[in-house]
Scaffold this motif. Structure first.
Motif, PDB file in Angstrom:
ATOM      1  N   ILE A 110      11.771  -2.769   9.616  1.00 27.03           N
ATOM      2  CA  ILE A 110      10.770  -2.268   8.676  1.00 27.03           C
ATOM      3  C   ILE A 110      10.443  -3.348   7.649  1.00 27.03           C
ATOM      4  N   ASP A 111       9.154  -3.652   7.532  1.00 36.67           N
ATOM      5  CA  ASP A 111       8.672  -4.673   6.611  1.00 36.67           C
ATOM      6  C   ASP A 111       8.471  -4.071   5.218  1.00 36.67           C
ATOM      7  N   THR A 112       8.353  -4.945   4.249  1.00 37.85           N
ATOM      8  CA  THR A 112       8.270  -4.572   2.832  1.00 37.85           C
ATOM      9  C   THR A 112       7.211  -3.518   2.547  1.00 37.85           C
ATOM     10  N   ASN A 113       6.034  -3.660   3.140  1.00 36.00           N
ATOM     11  CA  ASN A 113       4.934  -2.749   2.803  1.00 36.00           C
ATOM     12  C   ASN A 113       5.233  -1.303   3.136  1.00 36.00           C
ATOM     13  N   VAL A 114       6.066  -1.058   4.134  1.00 28.93           N
ATOM     14  CA  VAL A 114       6.419   0.330   4.462  1.00 28.93           C
ATOM     15  C   VAL A 114       7.272   0.929   3.345  1.00 28.93           C
ATOM     16  N   PHE A 115       8.230   0.159   2.842  1.00 27.02           N
ATOM     17  CA  PHE A 115       9.047   0.632   1.716  1.00 27.02           C
ATOM     18  C   PHE A 115       8.167   0.909   0.494  1.00 27.02           C
ATOM     19  N   TYR A 159      12.008  -5.184  -4.306  1.00 24.20           N
ATOM     20  CA  TYR A 159      12.380  -5.131  -5.717  1.00 24.20           C
ATOM     21  C   TYR A 159      11.338  -5.865  -6.569  1.00 24.20           C
ATOM     22  N   ASN A 160      10.960  -7.058  -6.158  1.00 25.32           N
ATOM     23  CA  ASN A 160      10.031  -7.874  -6.937  1.00 25.32           C
ATOM     24  C   ASN A 160       8.679  -7.185  -7.119  1.00 25.32           C
ATOM     25  N   ILE A 161       8.144  -6.635  -6.040  1.00 20.67           N
ATOM     26  CA  ILE A 161       6.831  -5.995  -6.113  1.00 20.67           C
ATOM     27  C   ILE A 161       6.921  -4.626  -6.793  1.00 20.67           C
ATOM     28  N   ALA A 162       7.929  -3.838  -6.443  1.00 14.54           N
ATOM     29  CA  ALA A 162       8.047  -2.473  -6.975  1.00 14.54           C
ATOM     30  C   ALA A 162       8.256  -2.449  -8.483  1.00 14.54           C
ATOM     31  N   THR A 163       8.871  -3.482  -9.036  1.00 16.87           N
ATOM     32  CA  THR A 163       9.141  -3.509 -10.481  1.00 16.87           C
ATOM     33  C   THR A 163       8.147  -4.376 -11.249  1.00 16.87           C
ATOM     34  N   SER A 164       7.152  -4.900 -10.571  1.00 18.56           N
ATOM     35  CA  SER A 164       6.190  -5.795 -11.217  1.00 18.56           C
ATOM     36  C   SER A 164       5.365  -5.072 -12.283  1.00 18.56           C
ATOM     37  N   PRO A 165       5.214  -5.691 -13.451  1.00 19.88           N
ATOM     38  CA  PRO A 165       4.375  -5.087 -14.492  1.00 19.88           C
ATOM     39  C   PRO A 165       2.912  -4.981 -14.068  1.00 19.88           C
ATOM     40  N   LYS A 166       2.502  -5.712 -13.056  1.00 10.58           N
ATOM     41  CA  LYS A 166       1.122  -5.668 -12.554  1.00 10.58           C
ATOM     42  C   LYS A 166       0.870  -4.427 -11.704  1.00 10.58           C
ATOM     43  N   ARG A 167       1.925  -3.762 -11.296  1.00 10.19           N
ATOM     44  CA  ARG A 167       1.816  -2.592 -10.424  1.00 10.19           C
ATOM     45  C   ARG A 167       1.552  -1.349 -11.268  1.00 10.19           C
ATOM     46  N   HIS A 189      12.947  -4.787  18.805  1.00  9.10           N
ATOM     47  CA  HIS A 189      11.813  -5.172  19.632  1.00  9.10           C
ATOM     48  C   HIS A 189      10.493  -4.774  18.983  1.00  9.10           C
ATOM     49  N   THR A 190      10.586  -4.062  17.858  1.00 11.57           N
ATOM     50  CA  THR A 190       9.403  -3.596  17.143  1.00 11.57           C
ATOM     51  C   THR A 190       9.574  -3.886  15.661  1.00 11.57           C
ATOM     52  N   VAL A 191       8.486  -4.344  15.029  1.00  5.15           N
ATOM     53  CA  VAL A 191       8.434  -4.498  13.572  1.00  5.15           C
ATOM     54  C   VAL A 191       7.322  -3.595  13.069  1.00  5.15           C
ATOM     55  N   TYR A 192       7.662  -2.671  12.184  1.00  6.64           N
ATOM     56  CA  TYR A 192       6.638  -1.858  11.538  1.00  6.64           C
ATOM     57  C   TYR A 192       6.137  -2.628  10.331  1.00  6.64           C
ATOM     58  N   SER A 193       4.864  -2.998  10.385  1.00  7.68           N
ATOM     59  CA  SER A 193       4.274  -3.782   9.310  1.00  7.68           C
ATOM     60  C   SER A 193       2.785  -3.530   9.240  1.00  7.68           C
ATOM     61  N   GLU A 194       2.295  -3.506   8.026  1.00  4.58           N
ATOM     62  CA  GLU A 194       0.863  -3.377   7.795  1.00  4.58           C
ATOM     63  C   GLU A 194       0.242  -4.763   7.623  1.00  4.58           C
ATOM     64  N   ASP A 195       1.076  -5.777   7.429  1.00  6.62           N
ATOM     65  CA  ASP A 195       0.589  -7.117   7.108  1.00  6.62           C
ATOM     66  C   ASP A 195       0.399  -8.030   8.306  1.00  6.62           C
TER      67      ASP A 195
END
Length: 143
Positions: A7-12, A49-57, A115-121
């Motif tokens: 699971i890639d970051t964007n799913v989280f 962690y970096n994106i979820a806690t960003s003040p820009k979010r 064998h699979t990566v779930y990613s939107e990117d």
């Protein structure tokens, strides 16, 4: 430890969407995280962690909430970043002309036996030497 899917970051991040019009996407992300056989990497943990806690979010998480989620998810198979991962990522980045960071996701997935990566990117349907990217939010995705 091995896993079936990575699971890639964007799913989280999508699992924490707070916009009413994007609730189906948030629900789909949460559903994926409730399955038993997924893995991720320390790179993804740091990105989350970096994106979820960003003040820009607009809807950011507190430090304690973000670290609590990461601590919970660390009970799932977690690929570390080591010299082998870096070397494999270099080769994948060069061969497939993708960024190093995306290649490191593929390399970590391979290390976990996924064998699979779930990613939107990454490119939906792309096969990176036996690791196929699936966009779980795509209309063409069928579980």
């Amino acid at each position: 430890m091995n896993a079936e899917v990575f699971i890639d970051t964007n799913v989280f991040l999508c699992s924490h969407i707070d916009h009413p019009e994007e609730q189906p996407k948030a629900e789909r992300a949460r559903q994926l995280l409730l399955t038993d056989n997924w893995g991720w990497s320390v790179q993804v943990a740091g990105e989350f962690y970096n994106i979820a806690t960003s003040p820009k979010r607009q809807f950011r998480l507190s430090h304690s909430s973000a670290t609590e989620y990461v601590e919970t998810w660390l009970s799932f198979p977690t690929a570390s970043l080591n010299s082998s991962t870096v070397r494999n990522a270099f080769q994948l980045a060069h061969r497939f002309r993708i960024s190093y960071w995306d290649a490191a996701i593929i390399a970590a997935a391979r290390e976990l036996g996924c064998h699979t990566v779930y990613s939107e990117d990454l490119s939906h349907g792309q096969d990176y030497n036996g690791v196929v990217v699936v966009n779980p939010f795509s209309g063409s995705y069928k579980p």
